[in-house]
Design a protein around this motif. Sequence first.
Motif, PDB file in Angstrom:
ATOM      1  N   THR A 182      -4.692   3.135 -13.705  1.00  0.00           N
ATOM      2  CA  THR A 182      -5.808   3.618 -12.892  1.00  0.00           C
ATOM      3  C   THR A 182      -7.058   2.899 -13.361  1.00  0.00           C
ATOM      4  N   LEU A 183      -7.847   2.371 -12.419  1.00  0.00           N
ATOM      5  CA  LEU A 183      -9.033   1.601 -12.778  1.00  0.00           C
ATOM      6  C   LEU A 183     -10.037   1.631 -11.636  1.00  0.00           C
ATOM      7  N   ASP A 203       0.830  -1.208   0.000  1.00  0.00           N
ATOM      8  CA  ASP A 203       0.000   0.000   0.000  1.00  0.00           C
ATOM      9  C   ASP A 203       0.861   1.253   0.000  1.00  0.00           C
ATOM     10  N   ALA A 204       0.449   2.245  -0.758  1.00  0.00           N
ATOM     11  CA  ALA A 204       1.065   3.569  -0.748  1.00  0.00           C
ATOM     12  C   ALA A 204       0.141   4.526  -0.013  1.00  0.00           C
ATOM     13  N   PRO A 205       0.689   5.504   0.721  1.00  0.00           N
ATOM     14  CA  PRO A 205      -0.165   6.424   1.483  1.00  0.00           C
ATOM     15  C   PRO A 205      -0.967   7.382   0.622  1.00  0.00           C
ATOM     16  N   ARG A 206      -0.526   7.616  -0.611  1.00  0.00           N
ATOM     17  CA  ARG A 206      -1.274   8.454  -1.545  1.00  0.00           C
ATOM     18  C   ARG A 206      -0.867   8.087  -2.961  1.00  0.00           C
ATOM     19  N   ALA A 207      -1.677   8.516  -3.914  1.00  0.00           N
ATOM     20  CA  ALA A 207      -1.464   8.106  -5.306  1.00  0.00           C
ATOM     21  C   ALA A 207      -0.122   8.576  -5.847  1.00  0.00           C
ATOM     22  N   VAL A 238       4.323  -3.991  -6.945  1.00  0.00           N
ATOM     23  CA  VAL A 238       3.099  -3.236  -7.221  1.00  0.00           C
ATOM     24  C   VAL A 238       2.775  -2.383  -6.002  1.00  0.00           C
ATOM     25  N   ALA A 239       2.742  -1.070  -6.178  1.00  0.00           N
ATOM     26  CA  ALA A 239       2.293  -0.162  -5.119  1.00  0.00           C
ATOM     27  C   ALA A 239       0.924   0.358  -5.509  1.00  0.00           C
ATOM     28  N   ARG A 240      -0.014   0.315  -4.552  1.00  0.00           N
ATOM     29  CA  ARG A 240      -1.386   0.694  -4.897  1.00  0.00           C
ATOM     30  C   ARG A 240      -1.968   1.632  -3.841  1.00  0.00           C
ATOM     31  N   HIS A 241      -2.886   2.480  -4.310  1.00  0.00           N
ATOM     32  CA  HIS A 241      -3.587   3.390  -3.410  1.00  0.00           C
ATOM     33  C   HIS A 241      -5.001   3.582  -3.918  1.00  0.00           C
ATOM     34  N   ALA A 242      -5.975   3.286  -3.057  1.00  0.00           N
ATOM     35  CA  ALA A 242      -7.385   3.450  -3.412  1.00  0.00           C
ATOM     36  C   ALA A 242      -7.901   4.763  -2.843  1.00  0.00           C
ATOM     37  N   GLU A 243      -8.625   5.488  -3.680  1.00  0.00           N
ATOM     38  CA  GLU A 243      -9.220   6.749  -3.245  1.00  0.00           C
ATOM     39  C   GLU A 243     -10.539   6.922  -3.969  1.00  0.00           C
TER      40      GLU A 243
END
Length: 421
Positions: free
Chosen positions: A403-404, A331-335, A357-362
Amino acid sequence: MALIEEAHKAARLLLDHAYVRVAARQEPASACAAALLAHALRREGVDVHVSWLPRLSTPAVHALAEERNDALVLVGLGGDATADDVPALHKVVLDAAPTTLSGSAVLAGERAGVASLAHMVGVAVAKRNADLAPLALAGAFASWGDVGGLAGLDAQILSEARDAGVVAPEAALSLSGATLLSSLSSLDAPFVAGVTGRARNAKKLVGDLRLGSDAPPAHLSPADAERLGSFLTVRLLAQGAPDAALDALYRPALRALQGPLTGLDVRDLARQAEAACAQERAGLAFAALWPDAQAGAEASQIADAVREELVAALLRAERERRAEGRLVVADAPRAGLCAPLADRIALALAPAGRVAVARHAEGADVSLALRGFGATTLASAARHAAQACGGWSWGDAGRARATLPAAEEGRFLKTLEGALA
Protein backbone atom coordinates in the motif's frame (compact mmCIF):
# COMPACT_ATOMS: atom_id res chain seq x y z
CA MET A 1 15.25 -29.40 14.45
CA ALA A 2 15.18 -25.76 15.54
CA LEU A 3 11.50 -25.49 14.56
CA ILE A 4 10.60 -28.54 16.65
CA GLU A 5 12.34 -27.08 19.67
CA GLU A 6 10.60 -23.72 19.20
CA ALA A 7 7.23 -25.45 18.78
CA HIS A 8 7.63 -27.34 22.07
CA LYS A 9 8.81 -24.16 23.80
CA ALA A 10 5.73 -22.35 22.50
CA ALA A 11 3.42 -25.15 23.61
CA ARG A 12 4.85 -25.18 27.14
CA LEU A 13 4.48 -21.47 27.71
CA LEU A 14 0.95 -21.30 26.22
CA LEU A 15 -0.23 -24.19 28.37
CA ASP A 16 1.03 -22.33 31.43
CA HIS A 17 -1.71 -19.73 30.97
CA ALA A 18 -5.49 -19.94 31.32
CA TYR A 19 -5.93 -17.20 28.68
CA VAL A 20 -4.05 -16.65 25.43
CA ARG A 21 -4.38 -13.58 23.22
CA VAL A 22 -3.95 -14.10 19.46
CA ALA A 23 -3.47 -11.28 16.95
CA ALA A 24 -3.48 -12.47 13.34
CA ARG A 25 -3.17 -10.90 9.94
CA GLN A 26 -6.45 -10.54 8.11
CA GLU A 27 -5.63 -13.05 5.36
CA PRO A 28 -6.72 -16.65 4.73
CA ALA A 29 -3.62 -18.63 5.74
CA SER A 30 -3.43 -16.74 9.04
CA ALA A 31 -7.14 -17.37 9.62
CA CYS A 32 -6.48 -21.11 9.21
CA ALA A 33 -3.51 -20.88 11.58
CA ALA A 34 -5.52 -19.00 14.22
CA ALA A 35 -8.40 -21.50 14.00
CA LEU A 36 -5.98 -24.40 14.42
CA LEU A 37 -4.29 -22.85 17.45
CA ALA A 38 -7.63 -22.01 19.07
CA HIS A 39 -8.83 -25.60 18.59
CA ALA A 40 -5.66 -27.06 20.06
CA LEU A 41 -5.64 -24.77 23.11
CA ARG A 42 -9.34 -24.92 23.90
CA ARG A 43 -9.12 -28.72 23.93
CA GLU A 44 -6.73 -28.25 26.86
CA GLY A 45 -9.02 -25.81 28.67
CA VAL A 46 -7.13 -22.67 27.61
CA ASP A 47 -9.35 -19.70 26.70
CA VAL A 48 -8.38 -17.98 23.45
CA HIS A 49 -9.31 -14.57 22.07
CA VAL A 50 -8.47 -13.74 18.45
CA SER A 51 -8.50 -10.38 16.67
CA TRP A 52 -7.51 -9.40 13.16
CA LEU A 53 -5.14 -6.76 11.82
CA PRO A 54 -4.37 -5.66 8.25
CA ARG A 55 -0.83 -4.92 9.44
CA LEU A 56 1.22 -4.52 12.59
CA SER A 57 1.20 -0.73 12.58
CA THR A 58 2.37 1.52 15.41
CA PRO A 59 -1.24 2.15 16.60
CA ALA A 60 -1.85 -1.63 16.59
CA VAL A 61 1.30 -2.18 18.65
CA HIS A 62 0.22 0.45 21.17
CA ALA A 63 -3.28 -1.05 21.42
CA LEU A 64 -1.86 -4.51 22.15
CA ALA A 65 0.58 -3.03 24.66
CA GLU A 66 -2.27 -1.44 26.60
CA GLU A 67 -3.84 -4.89 27.05
CA ARG A 68 -0.80 -6.03 29.09
CA ASN A 69 -1.10 -9.61 27.84
CA ASP A 70 0.68 -12.39 29.69
CA ALA A 71 0.57 -14.74 26.68
CA LEU A 72 0.38 -13.28 23.17
CA VAL A 73 0.61 -15.04 19.81
CA LEU A 74 1.33 -13.00 16.66
CA VAL A 75 0.30 -14.84 13.50
CA GLY A 76 1.61 -13.74 10.10
CA LEU A 77 2.33 -10.18 11.24
CA GLY A 78 6.12 -9.97 11.07
CA GLY A 79 6.65 -9.04 7.44
CA ASP A 80 5.69 -5.36 7.79
CA ALA A 81 6.35 -4.84 11.49
CA THR A 82 7.18 -1.35 12.70
CA ALA A 83 10.34 -0.64 14.67
CA ASP A 84 8.23 -1.05 17.81
CA ASP A 85 7.98 -4.56 19.20
CA VAL A 86 4.86 -5.75 20.99
CA PRO A 87 5.35 -6.12 24.74
CA ALA A 88 3.97 -9.20 26.50
CA LEU A 89 5.15 -11.38 29.34
CA HIS A 90 5.39 -14.35 26.95
CA LYS A 91 5.10 -14.02 23.20
CA VAL A 92 4.97 -16.54 20.36
CA VAL A 93 5.62 -15.43 16.78
CA LEU A 94 4.45 -17.48 13.78
CA ASP A 95 5.29 -16.25 10.27
CA ALA A 96 5.86 -17.80 6.85
CA ALA A 97 8.48 -15.14 6.09
CA PRO A 98 11.57 -14.15 8.08
CA THR A 99 10.55 -11.77 10.85
CA THR A 100 12.22 -9.04 12.88
CA LEU A 101 9.85 -9.65 15.79
CA SER A 102 11.30 -11.18 18.92
CA GLY A 103 9.55 -13.59 21.23
CA SER A 104 9.83 -16.34 23.79
CA ALA A 105 9.35 -18.72 20.84
CA VAL A 106 9.68 -17.77 17.16
CA LEU A 107 8.74 -20.05 14.26
CA ALA A 108 9.34 -18.30 10.94
CA GLY A 109 10.75 -18.48 7.45
CA GLU A 110 11.61 -22.17 7.11
CA ARG A 111 9.83 -23.12 3.84
CA ALA A 112 6.64 -23.50 5.81
CA GLY A 113 3.22 -21.92 5.63
CA VAL A 114 2.03 -20.10 8.73
CA ALA A 115 -0.83 -22.60 9.23
CA SER A 116 1.65 -25.49 9.12
CA LEU A 117 3.76 -23.75 11.77
CA ALA A 118 0.61 -23.46 13.88
CA HIS A 119 0.08 -27.20 13.39
CA MET A 120 3.55 -27.88 14.78
CA VAL A 121 2.64 -25.96 17.92
CA GLY A 122 -0.75 -27.69 18.09
CA VAL A 123 0.80 -31.16 17.97
CA ALA A 124 3.36 -30.09 20.59
CA VAL A 125 0.44 -29.05 22.80
CA ALA A 126 -1.07 -32.56 22.45
CA LYS A 127 -0.53 -35.37 19.94
CA ARG A 128 -4.27 -35.73 19.37
CA ASN A 129 -4.17 -32.37 17.56
CA ALA A 130 -2.69 -34.20 14.57
CA ASP A 131 -6.31 -34.46 13.42
CA LEU A 132 -6.24 -30.68 12.81
CA ALA A 133 -3.97 -31.19 9.79
CA PRO A 134 -6.83 -30.26 7.38
CA LEU A 135 -6.64 -26.71 8.76
CA ALA A 136 -2.89 -26.55 8.12
CA LEU A 137 -3.43 -27.83 4.60
CA ALA A 138 -6.30 -25.41 4.05
CA GLY A 139 -3.85 -22.62 4.88
CA ALA A 140 -1.43 -23.93 2.26
CA PHE A 141 -4.22 -24.27 -0.30
CA ALA A 142 -5.60 -20.80 0.49
CA SER A 143 -2.22 -19.26 -0.37
CA TRP A 144 -1.85 -21.56 -3.42
CA GLY A 145 1.21 -23.17 -1.87
CA ASP A 146 0.17 -26.50 -3.39
CA VAL A 147 0.65 -25.25 -6.97
CA GLY A 148 3.75 -27.00 -8.23
CA GLY A 149 3.49 -29.40 -5.30
CA LEU A 150 3.60 -28.80 -1.58
CA ALA A 151 7.12 -28.42 -0.22
CA GLY A 152 8.91 -28.39 3.10
CA LEU A 153 6.78 -28.60 6.21
CA ASP A 154 3.52 -28.38 4.23
CA ALA A 155 4.45 -31.54 2.29
CA GLN A 156 5.51 -33.30 5.49
CA ILE A 157 2.17 -32.58 7.16
CA LEU A 158 0.26 -33.88 4.14
CA SER A 159 2.33 -37.07 4.06
CA GLU A 160 1.89 -37.73 7.78
CA ALA A 161 -1.84 -36.92 7.63
CA ARG A 162 -2.34 -39.37 4.76
CA ASP A 163 -0.39 -42.11 6.53
CA ALA A 164 -2.41 -41.57 9.72
CA GLY A 165 -5.74 -41.61 7.87
CA VAL A 166 -6.51 -38.01 8.76
CA VAL A 167 -7.02 -36.98 5.12
CA ALA A 168 -7.52 -38.81 1.84
CA PRO A 169 -6.81 -37.34 -1.62
CA GLU A 170 -9.40 -37.87 -4.32
CA ALA A 171 -8.63 -37.30 -7.99
CA ALA A 172 -10.94 -34.60 -9.34
CA LEU A 173 -11.06 -31.57 -11.56
CA SER A 174 -11.07 -28.35 -9.56
CA LEU A 175 -14.69 -27.46 -10.26
CA SER A 176 -16.97 -25.86 -7.71
CA GLY A 177 -20.68 -25.23 -8.12
CA ALA A 178 -24.13 -26.75 -7.89
CA THR A 179 -24.07 -27.98 -11.51
CA LEU A 180 -21.43 -28.75 -14.08
CA LEU A 181 -22.65 -25.90 -16.28
CA SER A 182 -22.46 -23.30 -13.51
CA SER A 183 -19.05 -24.64 -12.45
CA LEU A 184 -17.59 -24.22 -15.93
CA SER A 185 -19.18 -20.81 -16.45
CA SER A 186 -17.60 -19.56 -13.22
CA LEU A 187 -14.28 -21.42 -13.45
CA ASP A 188 -11.89 -18.78 -12.11
CA ALA A 189 -8.87 -20.79 -10.98
CA PRO A 190 -7.73 -21.33 -13.62
CA PHE A 191 -9.48 -18.84 -15.89
CA VAL A 192 -10.15 -20.57 -19.24
CA ALA A 193 -10.52 -18.16 -22.14
CA GLY A 194 -13.73 -18.68 -24.05
CA VAL A 195 -15.32 -20.76 -21.27
CA THR A 196 -15.10 -18.79 -18.01
CA GLY A 197 -17.80 -16.15 -17.88
CA ARG A 198 -19.38 -17.30 -21.12
CA ALA A 199 -22.40 -19.42 -20.28
CA ARG A 200 -23.37 -20.04 -23.91
CA ASN A 201 -19.93 -21.43 -24.76
CA ALA A 202 -19.91 -23.51 -21.61
CA LYS A 203 -23.33 -24.94 -22.47
CA LYS A 204 -22.13 -25.84 -25.96
CA LEU A 205 -19.04 -27.50 -24.51
CA VAL A 206 -21.14 -29.61 -22.14
CA GLY A 207 -23.41 -30.61 -25.03
CA ASP A 208 -20.55 -31.45 -27.40
CA LEU A 209 -18.97 -33.70 -24.78
CA ARG A 210 -22.38 -35.22 -23.97
CA LEU A 211 -22.17 -34.41 -20.30
CA GLY A 212 -25.05 -33.75 -17.91
CA SER A 213 -25.21 -29.99 -17.50
CA ASP A 214 -27.45 -30.17 -14.41
CA ALA A 215 -25.43 -32.82 -12.60
CA PRO A 216 -23.00 -31.78 -9.83
CA PRO A 217 -19.39 -31.77 -11.04
CA ALA A 218 -18.51 -34.37 -8.39
CA HIS A 219 -20.74 -36.84 -10.24
CA LEU A 220 -18.55 -36.84 -13.35
CA SER A 221 -17.34 -40.33 -14.21
CA PRO A 222 -13.55 -40.77 -14.47
CA ALA A 223 -13.84 -41.08 -18.25
CA ASP A 224 -15.96 -37.92 -18.57
CA ALA A 225 -13.64 -36.01 -16.23
CA GLU A 226 -10.68 -37.05 -18.37
CA ARG A 227 -12.38 -35.86 -21.59
CA LEU A 228 -13.39 -32.55 -20.05
CA GLY A 229 -9.97 -32.07 -18.47
CA SER A 230 -8.25 -32.73 -21.80
CA PHE A 231 -10.38 -30.10 -23.53
CA LEU A 232 -9.71 -27.50 -20.85
CA THR A 233 -6.00 -28.32 -20.91
CA VAL A 234 -5.84 -27.65 -24.65
CA ARG A 235 -7.61 -24.32 -24.13
CA LEU A 236 -5.18 -23.32 -21.39
CA LEU A 237 -2.17 -24.22 -23.51
CA ALA A 238 -3.62 -22.25 -26.43
CA GLN A 239 -3.96 -19.12 -24.29
CA GLY A 240 -0.34 -19.40 -23.16
CA ALA A 241 -1.16 -20.20 -19.55
CA PRO A 242 1.77 -21.34 -17.38
CA ASP A 243 2.09 -24.80 -15.86
CA ALA A 244 0.52 -23.40 -12.70
CA ALA A 245 -2.83 -23.34 -14.51
CA LEU A 246 -2.74 -27.11 -15.03
CA ASP A 247 -1.82 -27.66 -11.39
CA ALA A 248 -4.84 -25.59 -10.40
CA LEU A 249 -7.15 -27.39 -12.83
CA TYR A 250 -6.16 -30.85 -11.61
CA ARG A 251 -6.00 -29.84 -7.95
CA PRO A 252 -7.20 -32.99 -6.14
CA ALA A 253 -9.90 -33.04 -3.51
CA LEU A 254 -8.48 -33.61 -0.05
CA ARG A 255 -11.13 -35.04 2.25
CA ALA A 256 -10.82 -34.89 6.05
CA LEU A 257 -11.45 -38.31 7.63
CA GLN A 258 -10.87 -37.52 11.31
CA GLY A 259 -11.34 -34.69 13.77
CA PRO A 260 -13.75 -31.73 13.81
CA LEU A 261 -13.53 -31.26 10.02
CA THR A 262 -14.47 -34.83 9.09
CA GLY A 263 -16.09 -35.05 5.66
CA LEU A 264 -15.05 -31.57 4.52
CA ASP A 265 -12.87 -30.88 1.47
CA VAL A 266 -9.73 -28.84 2.14
CA ARG A 267 -10.28 -27.02 -1.18
CA ASP A 268 -13.68 -25.78 0.00
CA LEU A 269 -12.26 -24.65 3.35
CA ALA A 270 -9.53 -22.71 1.54
CA ARG A 271 -12.02 -21.14 -0.87
CA GLN A 272 -14.29 -20.00 1.96
CA ALA A 273 -11.39 -18.57 3.95
CA GLU A 274 -10.08 -16.70 0.91
CA ALA A 275 -13.50 -15.24 0.09
CA ALA A 276 -14.27 -14.16 3.67
CA CYS A 277 -10.91 -12.40 3.92
CA ALA A 278 -11.52 -10.76 0.54
CA GLN A 279 -14.62 -9.27 2.20
CA GLU A 280 -12.43 -8.22 5.16
CA ARG A 281 -14.30 -10.70 7.36
CA ALA A 282 -11.54 -12.88 8.73
CA GLY A 283 -13.70 -13.54 11.79
CA LEU A 284 -16.24 -15.29 9.55
CA ALA A 285 -13.43 -17.37 8.02
CA PHE A 286 -12.34 -18.35 11.53
CA ALA A 287 -15.88 -19.39 12.50
CA ALA A 288 -16.40 -21.37 9.28
CA LEU A 289 -13.14 -23.21 9.91
CA TRP A 290 -14.19 -24.11 13.46
CA PRO A 291 -16.41 -25.46 11.80
CA ASP A 292 -19.67 -23.73 12.61
CA ALA A 293 -22.49 -24.81 10.29
CA GLN A 294 -24.17 -21.41 10.12
CA ALA A 295 -20.88 -19.57 9.52
CA GLY A 296 -19.91 -22.19 6.93
CA ALA A 297 -23.14 -21.64 5.01
CA GLU A 298 -22.63 -17.88 5.05
CA ALA A 299 -18.99 -18.24 4.00
CA SER A 300 -20.05 -20.48 1.14
CA GLN A 301 -22.54 -17.86 -0.07
CA ILE A 302 -19.85 -15.19 0.14
CA ALA A 303 -17.47 -17.45 -1.79
CA ASP A 304 -20.00 -17.67 -4.62
CA ALA A 305 -20.46 -13.89 -4.66
CA VAL A 306 -16.71 -13.24 -4.60
CA ARG A 307 -16.21 -15.67 -7.45
CA GLU A 308 -18.72 -13.73 -9.55
CA GLU A 309 -16.70 -10.57 -8.88
CA LEU A 310 -13.48 -12.35 -9.79
CA VAL A 311 -14.87 -13.72 -13.04
CA ALA A 312 -15.95 -10.22 -14.08
CA ALA A 313 -12.53 -8.84 -13.13
CA LEU A 314 -10.76 -11.63 -15.04
CA LEU A 315 -12.82 -10.98 -18.17
CA ARG A 316 -11.80 -7.35 -17.92
CA ALA A 317 -8.16 -8.31 -17.31
CA GLU A 318 -8.25 -10.59 -20.36
CA ARG A 319 -9.00 -7.52 -22.48
CA GLU A 320 -7.22 -4.73 -20.63
CA ARG A 321 -4.22 -6.13 -18.75
CA ARG A 322 -0.97 -4.44 -19.67
CA ALA A 323 2.62 -5.59 -19.67
CA GLU A 324 5.29 -3.50 -17.98
CA GLY A 325 8.50 -5.45 -18.41
CA ARG A 326 8.13 -8.63 -16.37
CA LEU A 327 4.95 -7.32 -14.76
CA VAL A 328 1.39 -8.05 -15.93
CA VAL A 329 -0.81 -5.33 -14.42
CA ALA A 330 -4.62 -5.36 -14.11
CA ASP A 331 -7.27 -3.43 -12.18
CA ALA A 332 -9.21 -4.91 -9.27
CA PRO A 333 -12.72 -3.61 -8.46
CA ARG A 334 -11.82 -3.17 -4.78
CA ALA A 335 -8.82 -3.52 -2.51
CA GLY A 336 -9.99 -6.78 -0.94
CA LEU A 337 -9.97 -8.50 -4.33
CA CYS A 338 -6.40 -7.52 -5.23
CA ALA A 339 -4.80 -10.63 -3.73
CA PRO A 340 -7.19 -13.28 -5.15
CA LEU A 341 -7.21 -11.53 -8.52
CA ALA A 342 -3.39 -11.44 -8.70
CA ASP A 343 -3.32 -15.15 -7.86
CA ARG A 344 -5.68 -15.97 -10.71
CA ILE A 345 -3.97 -13.74 -13.26
CA ALA A 346 -0.67 -15.44 -12.42
CA LEU A 347 -2.37 -18.83 -12.79
CA ALA A 348 -3.72 -18.31 -16.29
CA LEU A 349 -3.16 -14.89 -17.86
CA ALA A 350 0.52 -14.23 -17.15
CA PRO A 351 3.15 -16.15 -19.14
CA ALA A 352 5.70 -18.22 -17.25
CA GLY A 353 8.35 -16.05 -15.61
CA ARG A 354 6.05 -13.01 -15.33
CA VAL A 355 4.67 -11.46 -12.15
CA ALA A 356 0.98 -10.60 -11.90
CA VAL A 357 0.05 -7.29 -10.26
CA ALA A 358 -3.54 -6.45 -9.29
CA ARG A 359 -4.09 -2.87 -8.19
CA HIS A 360 -6.90 -0.72 -6.84
CA ALA A 361 -6.74 3.01 -6.15
CA GLU A 362 -9.01 4.55 -3.55
CA GLY A 363 -8.59 8.09 -2.32
CA ALA A 364 -4.95 9.05 -1.92
CA ASP A 365 -3.66 5.47 -1.69
CA VAL A 366 -3.30 2.50 -3.99
CA SER A 367 -3.33 -1.15 -2.93
CA LEU A 368 -1.34 -3.70 -4.91
CA ALA A 369 -0.99 -7.47 -4.76
CA LEU A 370 1.81 -9.34 -6.50
CA ARG A 371 1.98 -13.03 -7.39
CA GLY A 372 4.61 -14.98 -9.28
CA PHE A 373 4.55 -18.77 -9.24
CA GLY A 374 8.16 -19.87 -9.14
CA ALA A 375 9.35 -16.44 -7.96
CA THR A 376 11.55 -16.33 -4.88
CA THR A 377 12.29 -12.65 -4.27
CA LEU A 378 8.91 -10.93 -4.48
CA ALA A 379 8.70 -10.07 -0.78
CA SER A 380 12.11 -8.38 -0.62
CA ALA A 381 11.65 -6.65 -3.99
CA ALA A 382 8.22 -5.29 -3.00
CA ARG A 383 9.50 -4.14 0.39
CA HIS A 384 12.39 -2.29 -1.24
CA ALA A 385 10.10 -0.61 -3.78
CA ALA A 386 7.44 0.31 -1.20
CA GLN A 387 9.96 1.85 1.19
CA ALA A 388 11.39 3.92 -1.65
CA CYS A 389 7.89 5.26 -2.32
CA GLY A 390 6.76 6.00 1.22
CA GLY A 391 4.56 2.89 1.49
CA TRP A 392 4.63 -0.46 3.28
CA SER A 393 4.68 -4.03 2.10
CA TRP A 394 4.65 -7.61 3.36
CA GLY A 395 4.90 -11.00 1.71
CA ASP A 396 6.80 -14.21 1.29
CA ALA A 397 8.56 -16.00 -1.59
CA GLY A 398 6.10 -15.77 -4.50
CA ARG A 399 3.57 -13.25 -3.20
CA ALA A 400 3.52 -9.76 -1.76
CA ARG A 401 1.11 -6.96 -0.85
CA ALA A 402 1.79 -3.25 -0.81
CA THR A 403 0.00 0.00 0.00
CA LEU A 404 1.46 3.37 -1.00
CA PRO A 405 0.49 6.88 -2.12
CA ALA A 406 -1.33 6.68 -5.45
CA ALA A 407 0.99 9.32 -6.91
CA GLU A 408 3.92 6.95 -6.34
CA GLU A 409 2.44 3.93 -8.16
CA GLY A 410 4.41 4.43 -11.37
CA ARG A 411 7.64 4.81 -9.44
CA PHE A 412 6.83 1.71 -7.39
CA LEU A 413 6.29 -0.43 -10.49
CA LYS A 414 9.53 0.79 -12.09
CA THR A 415 11.49 0.19 -8.90
CA LEU A 416 9.91 -3.23 -8.52
CA GLU A 417 10.75 -4.15 -12.11
CA GLY A 418 14.34 -3.10 -11.51
CA ALA A 419 14.57 -5.13 -8.32
CA LEU A 420 13.22 -8.22 -10.08
CA ALA A 421 15.55 -7.92 -13.08
